[in-house]
Enzyme design. Structure first.
Site, PDB file in Angstrom:
ATOM      1  N   ASP A  85      -2.513  11.255  -1.232  1.00 56.58           N
ATOM      2  CA  ASP A  85      -2.653   9.919  -2.101  1.00 56.58           C
ATOM      3  C   ASP A  85      -3.324  10.721  -3.154  1.00 56.58           C
ATOM      4  OD1 ASP A  85      -3.255   8.425   0.759  1.00 56.58           O
ATOM      5  OD2 ASP A  85      -2.736   6.693  -0.717  1.00 56.58           O
TER       6      ASP A  85
ATOM      7  N   GLN B 183      -2.060   1.480   9.960  1.00 63.27           N
ATOM      8  CA  GLN B 183      -1.569   1.481   9.818  1.00 63.27           C
ATOM      9  C   GLN B 183      -0.100   1.991  10.359  1.00 63.27           C
ATOM     10  OE1 GLN B 183      -4.547   1.965   8.145  1.00 63.27           O
ATOM     11  NE2 GLN B 183      -4.285   1.821   5.566  1.00 63.27           N
TER      12      GLN B 183
ATOM     13  N   ARG C 248       1.054  -1.231  -0.134  1.00 62.04           N
ATOM     14  CA  ARG C 248      -0.290   0.257   0.229  1.00 62.04           C
ATOM     15  C   ARG C 248       0.751   1.201  -0.118  1.00 62.04           C
ATOM     16  NH1 ARG C 248       1.764   1.106   4.232  1.00 62.04           N
ATOM     17  NH2 ARG C 248       0.884   3.592   3.642  1.00 62.04           N
TER      18      ARG C 248
ATOM     19  N   ARG D 242      -7.594  -0.037  -6.639  1.00 60.12           N
ATOM     20  CA  ARG D 242      -7.770   0.771  -5.946  1.00 60.12           C
ATOM     21  C   ARG D 242      -7.715   2.049  -6.830  1.00 60.12           C
ATOM     22  NH1 ARG D 242      -4.131   1.580  -0.171  1.00 60.12           N
ATOM     23  NH2 ARG D 242      -5.969   2.131   0.225  1.00 60.12           N
TER      24      ARG D 242
HETATM   25  C1  LIG Z   1       3.237   7.900   0.442  1.00 56.75           C
HETATM   26  S1  LIG Z   1       1.606   7.656   0.408  1.00 56.75           S
HETATM   27  C2  LIG Z   1       0.696   7.117   2.168  1.00 56.75           C
HETATM   28  C3  LIG Z   1      -0.413   7.159   1.648  1.00 56.75           C
HETATM   29  O1  LIG Z   1      -0.913   6.156   1.367  1.00 56.75           O
HETATM   30  C4  LIG Z   1      -1.323   5.691   2.656  1.00 56.75           C
HETATM   31  O2  LIG Z   1      -3.698   4.866   2.417  1.00 56.75           O
HETATM   32  P1  LIG Z   1      -2.674   3.056   2.379  1.00 56.75           P
HETATM   33  O3  LIG Z   1      -2.636   3.147   3.856  1.00 56.75           O
HETATM   34  O4  LIG Z   1      -4.053   3.372   2.902  1.00 56.75           O
HETATM   35  O5  LIG Z   1      -2.652   3.415   1.180  1.00 56.75           O
HETATM   36  C5  LIG Z   1      -2.058   7.054   3.064  1.00 56.75           C
HETATM   37  O6  LIG Z   1      -3.066   8.000   2.484  1.00 56.75           O
HETATM   38  C6  LIG Z   1      -0.690   7.737   3.807  1.00 56.75           C
HETATM   39  O7  LIG Z   1      -0.635   8.939   3.703  1.00 56.75           O
END
Ligand SMILES: CSC[C@H]1O[C@H](OP(=O)(O)O)[C@H](O)[C@@H]1O
Length: 345
Positions: A236, A195, A49, A87
């Site tokens: 994102d 996360q 991710r 996604r």
């Molecule tokens: C360096 S991009 C990180 C960004 O992505 C995360 O979302 P996800 O864990 O759902 O992919 C989150 O928005 C982070 O800030």
């Protein structure tokens, strides 16, 4: 393709292996990913991710598949379009795959298939190299905003588990620490998928950066107590007016930071800017399954109720101090004067 190795991505002898982030921190399990279907599956379930990382992994997958003589350009185009459906919010997934599609569509009539596939391999390697280098530059630009003694709040995960390099916001924090600045981090756990509590805590510990894990609902009161000096978090998808989509809860952090005059920056590479998107209202927000809100792993406290589970929210640029890009730090005022639009190639 040249071998590559990072915190969570390995390319060895043209084989892709990816650290399954769903299992961190309990286990470090590496998944070998040999098909577009498998890559789609692990992106969708967040085994891998982070906006820059999923873009790199998707284009790398197409590059590796292009090495297979039996895979036609038509098949590679189909797989590229399919990976786009994994996604919807992180723009990097689309820009990286579009770079691969443009190579196929502009050259398939002009050159033989083997040569086009060779260009695909080179483009996938170029994307990977660019993203690693952009992380370094973001870290250097952003670290200048941090002073020794700062208590920094961060949200979700934006380090080596979200990029193929040192990271975006967490990369800034790591670079500041590595430069000798004495900092402490408040890491928000980041419900519902944690996360922050699972991944950022793991990365901060590995980097020996002092940190305190907090629940997301603790951020505002810490700011009111004057405990937070700056906020750095990711993005994102960034609209050209500076509004940005980021993990759900970012907007709440921004409101609290603004109320308490805490400088807050989103950190992202230029590859996260969507030059076709003029405002945050146009960004599609991924809606995820209710089960992620109903409980954590095997502890389900609300088995049957309705749930609302947007993976991201949009923070208007006027709510934050600015955006740290790989090309420099842009204040909100500069962005509102059109600075991001000028970065379009
Ligand atoms: C360096 S991009 C990180 C960004 O992505 C995360 O979302 P996800 O864990 O759902 O992919 C989150 O928005 C982070 O800030």
């Amino acid at each position: 393709m040249e071998n590559f190795s990072s915190v969570c991505l390995r390319l060895k002898s043209n084989k892709i292996s990816i650290l399954d982030q769903r299992k961190i921190p309990q286990e470090e399990v590496w998944l070998e990913v040999t098909t577009a279907a498998k890559m789609h599956k692990i992106i969708k379930r967040l085994s891998v991710r982070g906006a820059p990382l999923i873009g790199v992994c998707a284009s790398l997958m197409i590059g590796v598949l292009a090495l297979e003589k039996t895979n036609s350009l038509e098949q590679l185009k189909e797989w590229s379009e399919y990976l786009k459906t994994s996604r919807p919010t992180a723009v990097n997934l689309f820009t990286c795959l579009d770079r691969m599609l443009v190579i196929m569509k502009t050259n398939e009539e002009k050159m033989d298939e083997t040569n086009v596939k060779g260009l695909l391999v080179k483009e996938a390697e170029a994307i990977l190299k660019e993203e690693v280098e952009m992380c370094e530059r973001m870290g250097e630009h952003g670290a200048k905003l941090i002073e020794s003694g700062d208590n920094i709040l961060t949200y979700c995960n934006t380090g080596g588990l979200a990029t193929p390099g040192v990271g975006t916001a967490l990369g800034v924090i790591i670079k500041a620490h590595q430069s000798g600045k004495k900092i402490h981090v408040y890491a928000c756990e980041t419900r519902p998928l944690l996360q922050g509590g699972r991944l950022t805590a793991w990365e901060l510990a590995k980097n020996k950066i002092p940190f305190t894990l907090i629940c997301d609902n603790m951020a505002a009161s810490l700011m009111r107590k004057g405990k937070i000096d700056k906020v750095f978090l990711g993005a994102d998808r960034i609209a050209t007016n500076g509004d940005f989509a980021n993990k759900i809860g970012t907007y709440s952090v921004a409101i609290a930071a603004k109320l308490h005059n805490v400088p807050m920056y989103s950190v992202a590479p230029v590859s996260t800017i969507d030059f076709e998107c003029e405002s945050g209202d146009q960004i599609e927000i991924e809606q995820r399954e209710p089960k992620e809100v109903r409980g954590v792993r095997d502890y389900i406290w609300a088995p049957d109720c309705n749930c609302y589970n947007p993976a991201f929210d949009v923070t208007p640029i006027e709510t934050v101090s600015g955006i740290v890009l790989d090309v420099g730090v842009f204040t909100t005022k500069e962005i509102q004067s059109g600075a991001l639009k000028k970065l379009k190639k």
